[in-house]
Design a protein around this motif. Structure first.
Motif, PDB file in Angstrom:
ATOM      1  N   ARG A 137       0.845  -1.195   0.000  1.00 49.55           N
ATOM      2  CA  ARG A 137       0.000   0.000   0.000  1.00 49.55           C
ATOM      3  C   ARG A 137       0.880   1.246   0.000  1.00 49.55           C
ATOM      4  O   ARG A 137       1.849   1.330   0.740  1.00 49.55           O
ATOM      5  CB  ARG A 137      -0.903   0.029   1.252  1.00 49.55           C
ATOM      6  CG  ARG A 137      -1.884  -1.119   1.372  1.00 49.55           C
ATOM      7  CD  ARG A 137      -3.064  -0.992   0.437  1.00 49.55           C
ATOM      8  NE  ARG A 137      -3.895   0.152   0.679  1.00 49.55           N
ATOM      9  CZ  ARG A 137      -5.099   0.129   1.288  1.00 49.55           C
ATOM     10  NH1 ARG A 137      -5.576  -1.020   1.726  1.00 49.55           N
ATOM     11  NH2 ARG A 137      -5.805   1.222   1.422  1.00 49.55           N
ATOM     12  N   THR A 138       0.511   2.211  -0.814  1.00 48.74           N
ATOM     13  CA  THR A 138       1.235   3.490  -0.823  1.00 48.74           C
ATOM     14  C   THR A 138       0.377   4.623  -0.293  1.00 48.74           C
ATOM     15  O   THR A 138       0.845   5.759  -0.204  1.00 48.74           O
ATOM     16  CB  THR A 138       1.694   3.841  -2.240  1.00 48.74           C
ATOM     17  OG1 THR A 138       0.549   3.940  -3.098  1.00 48.74           O
ATOM     18  CG2 THR A 138       2.652   2.793  -2.793  1.00 48.74           C
ATOM     19  N   ASP A 139      -0.879   4.312   0.071  1.00 45.42           N
ATOM     20  CA  ASP A 139      -1.816   5.360   0.478  1.00 45.42           C
ATOM     21  C   ASP A 139      -2.036   5.412   1.985  1.00 45.42           C
ATOM     22  O   ASP A 139      -2.837   6.212   2.468  1.00 45.42           O
ATOM     23  CB  ASP A 139      -3.159   5.168  -0.231  1.00 45.42           C
ATOM     24  CG  ASP A 139      -3.723   3.750  -0.058  1.00 45.42           C
ATOM     25  OD1 ASP A 139      -3.023   2.902   0.533  1.00 45.42           O
ATOM     26  OD2 ASP A 139      -4.852   3.502  -0.519  1.00 45.42           O
ATOM     27  N   ILE A 140      -1.360   4.570   2.728  1.00 45.63           N
ATOM     28  CA  ILE A 140      -1.482   4.556   4.193  1.00 45.63           C
ATOM     29  C   ILE A 140      -0.078   4.599   4.787  1.00 45.63           C
ATOM     30  O   ILE A 140       0.744   3.722   4.511  1.00 45.63           O
ATOM     31  CB  ILE A 140      -2.229   3.303   4.694  1.00 45.63           C
ATOM     32  CG1 ILE A 140      -3.659   3.274   4.142  1.00 45.63           C
ATOM     33  CG2 ILE A 140      -2.248   3.264   6.218  1.00 45.63           C
ATOM     34  CD1 ILE A 140      -4.456   2.044   4.537  1.00 45.63           C
ATOM     35  N   THR A 141       0.191   5.614   5.605  1.00 47.80           N
ATOM     36  CA  THR A 141       1.507   5.731   6.236  1.00 47.80           C
ATOM     37  C   THR A 141       1.650   4.683   7.329  1.00 47.80           C
ATOM     38  O   THR A 141       0.770   4.535   8.189  1.00 47.80           O
ATOM     39  CB  THR A 141       1.707   7.136   6.827  1.00 47.80           C
ATOM     40  OG1 THR A 141       1.634   8.095   5.774  1.00 47.80           O
ATOM     41  CG2 THR A 141       3.054   7.246   7.523  1.00 47.80           C
ATOM     42  N   LEU A 142       2.752   3.967   7.296  1.00 46.98           N
ATOM     43  CA  LEU A 142       3.051   2.926   8.282  1.00 46.98           C
ATOM     44  C   LEU A 142       3.923   3.540   9.374  1.00 46.98           C
ATOM     45  O   LEU A 142       5.036   3.992   9.116  1.00 46.98           O
ATOM     46  CB  LEU A 142       3.766   1.776   7.582  1.00 46.98           C
ATOM     47  CG  LEU A 142       4.182   0.557   8.387  1.00 46.98           C
ATOM     48  CD1 LEU A 142       3.026  -0.001   9.186  1.00 46.98           C
ATOM     49  CD2 LEU A 142       4.769  -0.495   7.451  1.00 46.98           C
ATOM     50  N   VAL A 143       3.393   3.577  10.596  1.00 39.66           N
ATOM     51  CA  VAL A 143       4.063   4.228  11.719  1.00 39.66           C
ATOM     52  C   VAL A 143       4.613   3.158  12.657  1.00 39.66           C
ATOM     53  O   VAL A 143       3.850   2.437  13.308  1.00 39.66           O
ATOM     54  CB  VAL A 143       3.097   5.149  12.493  1.00 39.66           C
ATOM     55  CG1 VAL A 143       3.851   5.910  13.587  1.00 39.66           C
ATOM     56  CG2 VAL A 143       2.397   6.120  11.549  1.00 39.66           C
ATOM     57  N   HIS A 144       5.926   3.042  12.731  1.00 38.84           N
ATOM     58  CA  HIS A 144       6.555   2.107  13.663  1.00 38.84           C
ATOM     59  C   HIS A 144       6.829   2.817  14.990  1.00 38.84           C
ATOM     60  O   HIS A 144       7.118   4.015  15.016  1.00 38.84           O
ATOM     61  CB  HIS A 144       7.863   1.572  13.084  1.00 38.84           C
ATOM     62  CG  HIS A 144       7.674   0.665  11.914  1.00 38.84           C
ATOM     63  ND1 HIS A 144       7.248  -0.635  12.046  1.00 38.84           N
ATOM     64  CD2 HIS A 144       7.849   0.864  10.578  1.00 38.84           C
ATOM     65  CE1 HIS A 144       7.165  -1.201  10.860  1.00 38.84           C
ATOM     66  NE2 HIS A 144       7.518  -0.316   9.944  1.00 38.84           N
TER      67      HIS A 144
END
Length: 320
Positions: free
Chosen positions: A111-118
């Protein structure tokens, strides 16, 4: 701004909902894992509102904060809107990859439309994030105050379900440490742990306490032991540092980053860790000074204000 977020990790969410928004927390009649609603054991502000699936379908939602893979479909079904397509969305990854730190592809990797926050830099490094835009927002702790007294010559350990989680949380190592210093193991489903590990009850006490009593009880112990092999950076470790407790911990995942020199003893050598525990037991002054250094380090890096500022910047970026 209305933010949809599920009640998954109570400690993390307690810091998150201090932000300047309205938070919609799903609730179901059975208050199951997908509908826990408001916390019963943490203090949350009135800006956190319970919403049923039917109410969510009619609600104004400006941002979706997802934390589990199935919430992508759950959000679409309950709200009638697609995360990242119809409504801005971010996905908070709380965990380190369990199967393999080399070959585990993140569920959002395509997915490129949802920011992945670690929540740690270690986690971002170990997951295969694919094409997903990623960032790191480290934990933020609401300061419980410097409560440490160290009056009890014991080591505190915090772990939920230690029997089921076994080697992941270092449950098998507890007998080694209990020979050096008696342990108080706090957490859910810890009853019967001493029998399970064939330890005398005075060497390991199980303590399942409500959240309101947890920190004062931990702080009466001389030190905090973190025997975890492989999870994300435990909030209980950071909370112990905020309490002013000296830390003894395995040198795994992000622990070395969180516990700087002078704030405790971090090693993968069990003999070094046992000697450190005996040292804090024998020298309360050293334990106090080390705990003060741990508290200062935690305040500098994991303060609530920094956490909220980081989240405000990201929320403005993804919703602009």
């Amino acid at each position: 701004m209305n933010v949809l977020v599920w009640h998954v990790h109570g400690s993390w969410l307690t810091s998150f909902v201090q932000g300047p928004y309205d938070f919609l927390v799903p609730v179901t009649p059975d208050r199951g894992p997908d509908g826990l609603g408001r916390a019963r054991t943490w203090q949350w502000p009135p800006t956190v509102r319970e919403s049923s699936p039917a109410e969510l379908r009619e609600a104004d939602i400006d941002l979706m904060v997802l934390q589990r893979p199935h919430e992508l479909e759950l959000a679409r079904r309950w709200t009638g809107r697609r995360p990242g397509v119809d409504v801005p969305a971010v996905y908070v990854e709380h965990n380190s990859p369990h199967e393999s730190p080399v070959d585990t592809r993140h569920p959002l990797a395509d997915r490129t439309d949802i920011t992945l926050v670690h929540v740690t830099h270690f986690n971002r490094l170990m997951w295969d994030n694919g094409r997903a835009p990623t960032t790191v927002i480290e934990h933020g702790i609401i300061d419980p105050g410097h409560l440490w007294t160290g009056e009890e010559p014991r080591a505190a350990v915090v772990v939920n379900e230690p029997v089921r989680r076994g080697r992941t949380t270092g449950t098998d190592l507890l007998p080694e440490f209990a020979r050096a210093v008696p342990l108080d193991v706090f957490g859910m489903r810890t009853e019967g742990l001493a029998d399970h590990l064939a330890l005398p009850p005075d060497r390991l006490r199980s303590r399942d306490l409500p959240q309101s009593r947890l920190h004062p009880a931990m702080a009466r112990c001389r030190m905090y032991l973190h025997p975890v092999r492989w999870t994300s950076l435990g909030l209980s470790l950071l909370e112990a540092m905020f309490l002013g407790m000296p830390v003894v911990a395995l040198d795994t995942t992000e622990v070395r980053e969180a516990v700087p020199e002078g704030a405790g003893v971090v090693s993968n050598r069990l003999d070094v860790l046992r000697d450190a525990m005996r040292g804090f037991l024998a020298d309360p002054v050293d334990a106090r000074l080390t705990g003060e250094a741990a508290r200062a380090a935690a305040q500098a890096r994991y303060g609530e204000r920094r956490f909220r500022d980081d989240w405000e910047r990201l929320i403005k970026e993804v919703t602009r």
